[in-house]
Design a protein around this motif. Structure first.
Motif, PDB file in Angstrom:
ATOM      1  N   GLY A   1       0.807  -1.219   0.000  1.00  0.00           N
ATOM      2  CA  GLY A   1       0.000   0.000   0.000  1.00  0.00           C
ATOM      3  C   GLY A   1       0.836   1.263   0.000  1.00  0.00           C
ATOM      4  O   GLY A   1       0.302   2.378  -0.040  1.00  0.00           O
ATOM      5  N   ALA A   2       2.184   1.093  -0.002  1.00  0.00           N
ATOM      6  CA  ALA A   2       3.062   2.269   0.001  1.00  0.00           C
ATOM      7  C   ALA A   2       2.904   3.055  -1.299  1.00  0.00           C
ATOM      8  O   ALA A   2       2.821   2.473  -2.378  1.00  0.00           O
ATOM      9  CB  ALA A   2       4.514   1.823   0.165  1.00  0.00           C
ATOM     10  N   GLY A   3       2.865   4.379  -1.192  1.00  0.00           N
ATOM     11  CA  GLY A   3       2.782   5.260  -2.368  1.00  0.00           C
ATOM     12  C   GLY A   3       1.518   5.069  -3.181  1.00  0.00           C
ATOM     13  O   GLY A   3       1.510   5.351  -4.384  1.00  0.00           O
ATOM     14  N   ALA A   4       0.471   4.592  -2.532  1.00  0.00           N
ATOM     15  CA  ALA A   4      -0.766   4.277  -3.260  1.00  0.00           C
ATOM     16  C   ALA A   4      -1.361   5.502  -3.957  1.00  0.00           C
ATOM     17  O   ALA A   4      -1.924   5.388  -5.050  1.00  0.00           O
ATOM     18  CB  ALA A   4      -1.785   3.664  -2.309  1.00  0.00           C
ATOM     19  N   SER A   5      -1.180   6.688  -3.354  1.00  0.00           N
ATOM     20  CA  SER A   5      -1.777   7.888  -3.959  1.00  0.00           C
ATOM     21  C   SER A   5      -1.082   8.265  -5.283  1.00  0.00           C
ATOM     22  O   SER A   5      -1.628   9.015  -6.080  1.00  0.00           O
ATOM     23  CB  SER A   5      -1.728   9.043  -2.971  1.00  0.00           C
ATOM     24  N   TYR A   6       0.135   7.771  -5.468  1.00  0.00           N
ATOM     25  CA  TYR A   6       0.865   8.096  -6.700  1.00  0.00           C
ATOM     26  C   TYR A   6       0.832   6.930  -7.700  1.00  0.00           C
ATOM     27  O   TYR A   6       1.492   6.983  -8.721  1.00  0.00           O
ATOM     28  CB  TYR A   6       2.335   8.434  -6.386  1.00  0.00           C
ATOM     29  N   TYR A   7       0.062   5.903  -7.366  1.00  0.00           N
ATOM     30  CA  TYR A   7       0.102   4.678  -8.171  1.00  0.00           C
ATOM     31  C   TYR A   7      -0.165   4.958  -9.653  1.00  0.00           C
ATOM     32  O   TYR A   7       0.561   4.496 -10.536  1.00  0.00           O
ATOM     33  CB  TYR A   7      -0.902   3.651  -7.631  1.00  0.00           C
ATOM     34  N   LEU A   8      -1.213   5.736  -9.938  1.00  0.00           N
ATOM     35  CA  LEU A   8      -1.599   5.989 -11.325  1.00  0.00           C
ATOM     36  C   LEU A   8      -0.514   6.789 -12.067  1.00  0.00           C
ATOM     37  O   LEU A   8      -0.202   6.496 -13.232  1.00  0.00           O
ATOM     38  CB  LEU A   8      -2.943   6.720 -11.379  1.00  0.00           C
ATOM     39  N   SER A   9       0.046   7.782 -11.377  1.00  0.00           N
ATOM     40  CA  SER A   9       1.110   8.589 -12.011  1.00  0.00           C
ATOM     41  C   SER A   9       2.324   7.712 -12.299  1.00  0.00           C
ATOM     42  O   SER A   9       2.967   7.832 -13.353  1.00  0.00           O
ATOM     43  CB  SER A   9       1.536   9.721 -11.076  1.00  0.00           C
ATOM     44  N   ILE A  10       2.626   6.816 -11.354  1.00  0.00           N
ATOM     45  CA  ILE A  10       3.780   5.916 -11.534  1.00  0.00           C
ATOM     46  C   ILE A  10       3.497   4.947 -12.679  1.00  0.00           C
ATOM     47  O   ILE A  10       4.362   4.682 -13.523  1.00  0.00           O
ATOM     48  CB  ILE A  10       4.093   5.165 -10.217  1.00  0.00           C
TER      49      ILE A  10
ATOM     50  N   THR B   1       6.211  15.402 -19.908  1.00  0.00           N
ATOM     51  CA  THR B   1       5.031  14.530 -19.826  1.00  0.00           C
ATOM     52  C   THR B   1       4.981  13.826 -18.469  1.00  0.00           C
ATOM     53  O   THR B   1       3.907  13.718 -17.854  1.00  0.00           O
ATOM     54  CB  THR B   1       5.046  13.483 -20.971  1.00  0.00           C
ATOM     55  N   ILE B   2       6.126  13.370 -17.982  1.00  0.00           N
ATOM     56  CA  ILE B   2       6.157  12.694 -16.668  1.00  0.00           C
ATOM     57  C   ILE B   2       5.752  13.678 -15.564  1.00  0.00           C
ATOM     58  O   ILE B   2       4.958  13.335 -14.681  1.00  0.00           O
ATOM     59  CB  ILE B   2       7.556  12.082 -16.404  1.00  0.00           C
ATOM     60  N   ILE B   3       6.262  14.902 -15.658  1.00  0.00           N
ATOM     61  CA  ILE B   3       5.881  15.914 -14.648  1.00  0.00           C
ATOM     62  C   ILE B   3       4.365  16.120 -14.682  1.00  0.00           C
ATOM     63  O   ILE B   3       3.707  16.197 -13.644  1.00  0.00           O
ATOM     64  CB  ILE B   3       6.642  17.241 -14.910  1.00  0.00           C
ATOM     65  N   SER B   4       3.807  16.153 -15.910  1.00  0.00           N
ATOM     66  CA  SER B   4       2.351  16.377 -16.039  1.00  0.00           C
ATOM     67  C   SER B   4       1.552  15.266 -15.354  1.00  0.00           C
ATOM     68  O   SER B   4       0.474  15.506 -14.822  1.00  0.00           O
ATOM     69  CB  SER B   4       1.960  16.478 -17.508  1.00  0.00           C
ATOM     70  N   PHE B   5       2.095  14.034 -15.360  1.00  0.00           N
ATOM     71  CA  PHE B   5       1.405  12.921 -14.698  1.00  0.00           C
ATOM     72  C   PHE B   5       1.317  13.155 -13.184  1.00  0.00           C
ATOM     73  O   PHE B   5       0.331  12.824 -12.550  1.00  0.00           O
ATOM     74  CB  PHE B   5       2.123  11.589 -14.933  1.00  0.00           C
ATOM     75  N   PHE B   6       2.384  13.712 -12.621  1.00  0.00           N
ATOM     76  CA  PHE B   6       2.440  13.874 -11.161  1.00  0.00           C
ATOM     77  C   PHE B   6       1.720  15.126 -10.669  1.00  0.00           C
ATOM     78  O   PHE B   6       1.228  15.147  -9.547  1.00  0.00           O
ATOM     79  CB  PHE B   6       3.910  13.848 -10.683  1.00  0.00           C
ATOM     80  N   ILE B   7       1.663  16.180 -11.528  1.00  0.00           N
ATOM     81  CA  ILE B   7       0.954  17.392 -11.064  1.00  0.00           C
ATOM     82  C   ILE B   7      -0.434  17.467 -11.695  1.00  0.00           C
ATOM     83  O   ILE B   7      -1.159  18.437 -11.471  1.00  0.00           O
ATOM     84  CB  ILE B   7       1.766  18.674 -11.364  1.00  0.00           C
ATOM     85  N   ASP B   8      -0.760  16.437 -12.498  1.00  0.00           N
ATOM     86  CA  ASP B   8      -2.074  16.340 -13.126  1.00  0.00           C
ATOM     87  C   ASP B   8      -2.423  17.612 -13.900  1.00  0.00           C
ATOM     88  O   ASP B   8      -3.485  18.210 -13.704  1.00  0.00           O
ATOM     89  CB  ASP B   8      -3.138  16.050 -12.048  1.00  0.00           C
ATOM     90  N   SER B   9      -1.506  17.983 -14.813  1.00  0.00           N
ATOM     91  CA  SER B   9      -1.712  19.203 -15.589  1.00  0.00           C
ATOM     92  C   SER B   9      -1.926  18.885 -17.068  1.00  0.00           C
ATOM     93  O   SER B   9      -0.999  18.444 -17.759  1.00  0.00           O
ATOM     94  CB  SER B   9      -0.481  20.110 -15.434  1.00  0.00           C
ATOM     95  N   PRO B  10      -3.155  19.125 -17.600  1.00  0.00           N
ATOM     96  CA  PRO B  10      -3.399  18.867 -19.025  1.00  0.00           C
ATOM     97  C   PRO B  10      -2.537  19.744 -19.938  1.00  0.00           C
ATOM     98  O   PRO B  10      -2.140  19.310 -21.026  1.00  0.00           O
ATOM     99  CB  PRO B  10      -4.885  19.209 -19.201  1.00  0.00           C
ATOM    100  N   ILE B  11      -2.236  20.961 -19.482  1.00  0.00           N
ATOM    101  CA  ILE B  11      -1.415  21.857 -20.327  1.00  0.00           C
ATOM    102  C   ILE B  11       0.004  21.298 -20.461  1.00  0.00           C
ATOM    103  O   ILE B  11       0.578  21.249 -21.548  1.00  0.00           O
ATOM    104  CB  ILE B  11      -1.380  23.291 -19.729  1.00  0.00           C
ATOM    105  N   MET B  12       0.547  20.850 -19.317  1.00  0.00           N
ATOM    106  CA  MET B  12       1.892  20.254 -19.345  1.00  0.00           C
ATOM    107  C   MET B  12       1.898  18.982 -20.193  1.00  0.00           C
ATOM    108  O   MET B  12       2.858  18.717 -20.919  1.00  0.00           O
ATOM    109  CB  MET B  12       2.354  19.906 -17.924  1.00  0.00           C
TER     110      MET B  12
END
Lengths: 413, 99
Positions: free
Chosen positions: A171-180, A233-244
Motif C-alpha cells: 500500500g506504500a505510495g498508493a496515492s501516486y500509483y496511477l502517475s507511476i 510529460t512525466i511531470i504532467s502525470f504527477f501534477i495532473d496538468s493537461p497543459i503540461m
C-alpha cells in the motif's frame, strides 16, 4: 581504436535472446487470443492480459532488443562487448525471470514480486554489461547519448514496475500509483524503445541504404526535443496538468518529426537505389510512429487524450516498436548467421550474399498479414466485435509464425 | 599482366556480402605496393566505420594474397581515413548498384 581489432560477438549470445524471444512472441499472442472476451469488454487489467503484455514486451521486445544490442553495440560504438560469459549468465537470469514473471502474473499475481525481482536483476546485469562496454568507447557521440538515455529509461521503467508490485502488496505510495503507472508505460515505450530505435537507426539506415555524405546535425535537435518531451510529460502525470501533458506531447512530436525528416535526408544521400522490402517496412514503421505522436498531441489538444490513449499505446507498441524490430531483424539475423558460417571462407570459395540468406520477397505477405491483423484487432476493440478480433488475431498469429519460420530458416542456409 | 593487375584481379574474388560487389569495384582497395621481393602490402577501407563484416572482408583479402605464389609476406592494413565515398567505386561497381 585499432582498426584491425575485431569486435564481433559470439553469435550464440544474440541468437539465445532471439530464439527465446520468438517463443515469447507466439505464446503472448496466443494468450491474448484466449482472452479476447476481456479485451473486447475493455478489461485490460486482468492477470491473463498482464501476463500476455509482459510476455510480449519483456519476453519478446526486450529480449530481442537485448540480443540485437549484443550484436549492434560493437558495430555502432566500435568496441567489443565487455564480458561475453557475463552476457550468457545475464541471458539465463533474464530468461528465468521473464518467463516466471509472466507465469506468476497469470496464476498468482500477488506473488509476482520475486520473479519480478529476478527479471530486474537480469536487466540490471544487462545495464551493467552495457555500461562497462560503452565506457570503453573511445569517442562518445550522439548515438551514445540516445542509447545511453534509452538504457537509463529502461532502468527507471523496471524500477517503477517493481515499486508498483511492492505498492500492491504494502500500500506504500498508493496515492501516486496511477502517475507511476503512466510514467512506467511512457518510459518503457517512448523512453527505452523509441530512443533505442532512434540511436540504432542512425547506424542501420545509412548502412542498409549505403548513404554517405549526410549531416548528423538534425540529431542534435531530435534528442533535446524528444527527451525534454518525456520529462515534461512525466511531470504532467504527477501534477495532473493537461497543459503540461499537451506541451510534453508536442515536444515529443517535434522530436519525432525532426527524426523522420533527418532519416529522409539520409536516404536522399543513398547509393543503393532499390531498398530491401524488410528495410522499407522498418522505414514505414518510423512514419507510423510519427503519425501516432501527431494523433496523441491532437487528442491532448482537444481534451480527449485519456479516451484514446489505450488504442494509441496499442498502435504505438505494434506499428512503431514491433514493426521496426521485425523489419530490422530481417537484416540482422541473416548477417549474424552469415558471419558465423561464411566469414572464415570469404575469398577462399564462393559464398552466398546476405540477400541469399533470407527470402526478402517472401517477407511481403508476412508484413501485410501483420498490418491487416493488428489494424483488425484495433478496429475490433474499438467497435467491440469479438468475431473480428478472433479473425484478426488469428491472422496476426499466423503472420508471427511465418516471421519466426523465416528467421529460423536462415540458419539452414 | 603486371603484378599489381594480378593482385587486383585476384582480389575481385572477395565480395562484400551486403552489396554483392567485389572489394576492387567497390573502391575499398586504396593502395597496393610491393615493399620488397616476395612481399605485398594492401591498404584498404570499408564502406562504414565499424562495418560488422570487418574481419571477414580483411581476412578474405589476406587469404587471396597469400594464395598467390609470388608472395611469401602479406600485409593488409585497414584505414578509415580517407573515408570511403561512392565516388571511389569503379564504373562496373556503380553499374552493379544500379547507378
Amino acid at each position: 581504436m585499432n582498426p584491425s581489432a575485431g569486435n564481433e560477438t559470439n553469435i550464440k549470445l544474440p541468437f539465445s535472446f532471439i530464439f527465446l524471444s520468438m517463443l515469447s512472441l507466439i505464446a503472448s499472442q496466443v494468450l491474448l487470443l484466449m482472452h479476447g472476451d476481456f479485451l473486447i469488454d475493455g478489461q485490460f487489467r486482468i492477470p491473463g492480459i498482464w501476463s500476455a503484455a509482459h510476455l510480449f514486451i519483456l519476453g519478446w521486445a526486450l529480449m530481442i532488443a537485448m540480443g540485437a544490442m549484443y550484436q549492434l553495440v560493437p558495430v555502432a560504438f566500435l568496441t567489443p562487448i565487455w564480458n561475453e560469459k557475463f552476457g550468457f549468465a545475464q541471458f539465463g537470469v533474464t530468461a528465468i525471470g521473464t518467463l516466471s514473471f509472466a507465469h506468476f502474473l497469470y496464476h498468482d499475481p500477488q506473488n509476482a514480486l520475486i520473479p519480478g525481482i529476478i527479471t530486474l536483476i537480469g536487466i540490471l546485469m544487462f545495464l551493467f554489461q552495457m555500461l562497462m562496454t560503452l565506457r570503453k568507447q573511445a569517442k562518445p557521440n550522439i548515438l551514445t547519448l540516445f542509447v545511453g538515455t534509452a538504457l537509463v529509461c529502461l532502468f527507471l521503467t523496471i524500477g517503477l514496475g517493481i515499486f508498483m508490485l511492492y505498492s500492491m502488496q504494502s500500500g506504500a505510495g498508493a496515492s501516486y500509483y496511477l502517475s507511476i503507472f503512466k510514467s512506467h508505460l511512457l518510459l518503457g515505450m517512448a523512453g527505452w524503445f523509441t530512443l533505442l530505435i532512434f540511436g540504432f537507426s542512425y547506424k542501420m539506415v545509412p548502412m542498409f541504404s549505403l548513404s554517405h555524405g549526410y549531416s548528423m546535425k538534425p540529431a542534435q535537435f531530435v534528442y533535446p526535443f524528444y527527451a525534454g518531451g518525456l520529462l515534461v510529460t512525466i511531470i504532467s502525470f504527477f501534477i495532473d496538468s493537461p497543459i503540461m501533458l499537451t506541451l510534453g506531447l508536442l515536444l515529443q512530436l517535434i522530436g519525432f518529426s525532426i527524426f523522420i525528416y533527418h532519416i529522409s535526408l539520409i536516404l536522399k544521400k543513398r547509393v543503393k537505389k532499390k531498398l530491401d522490402r524488410s528495410f522499407t517496412f522498418a522505414l514505414i514503421a518510423i512514419l507510423s510512429g510519427g503519425i501516432i505522436h501527431l494523433a496523441a498531441f491532437i487528442s491532448a489538444l482537444i481534451g480527449s487524450f485519456s479516451k484514446i490513449v489505450g488504442p494509441l499505446l496499442f498502435m504505438y507498441l505494434f506499428l512503431w516498436i514491433a514493426f521496426s524490430i521485425i523489419g530490422y531483424l530481417y537484416k540482422i539475423v541473416p548477417f549474424l548467421w552469415w558471419t558465423a558460417k561464411y566469414s572464415k571462407v570469404i575469398g577462399k570459395k564462393d559464398v552466398p550474399a546476405l540477400k541469399d540468406m533470407v527470402n526478402d520477397r517472401a517477407s511481403t505477405p508476412v508484413f501485410i498479414g501483420l498490418v491487416i491483423g493488428i489494424v483488425g484487432v484495433a478496429i475490433s476493440l474499438f467497435i467491440g466485435s469479438k468475431m473480428l478480433f478472433i479473425i484478426s488475431q488469428l491472422l496476426f498469429i499466423l503472420a508471427c509464425v511465418m516471421f519466426c519460420f523465416a528467421i529460423i530458416k536462415v540458419i539452414t542456409k | 599482366m603486371s603484378l599489381k593487375e594480378t593482385v587486383l584481379s585476384n582480389l575481385k574474388r572477395v565480395m562484400d556480402p551486403e552489396l554483392n560487389i567485389n572489394v576492387v569495384d567497390l573502391g575499398l582497395i586504396y593502395d597496393v605496393t610491393f615493399p620488397e621481393e616476395g612481399a605485398v602490402s594492401v591498404i584498404m577501407t570499408l564502406t562504414t566505420p565499424g562495418c560488422p563484416l570487418h574481419d571477414s572482408i580483411t581476412s578474405g583479402v589476406r587469404y587471396c594474397l597469400e594464395e598467390l605464389e609470388e608472395f611469401s609476406k602479406v600485409d593488409v592494413e585497414l584505414v578509415w581515413e580517407p573515408a570511403w565515398t561512392p565516388e571511389k567505386m569503379t564504373p562496373d561497381g556503380l553499374r552493379q548498384i544500379g547507378r
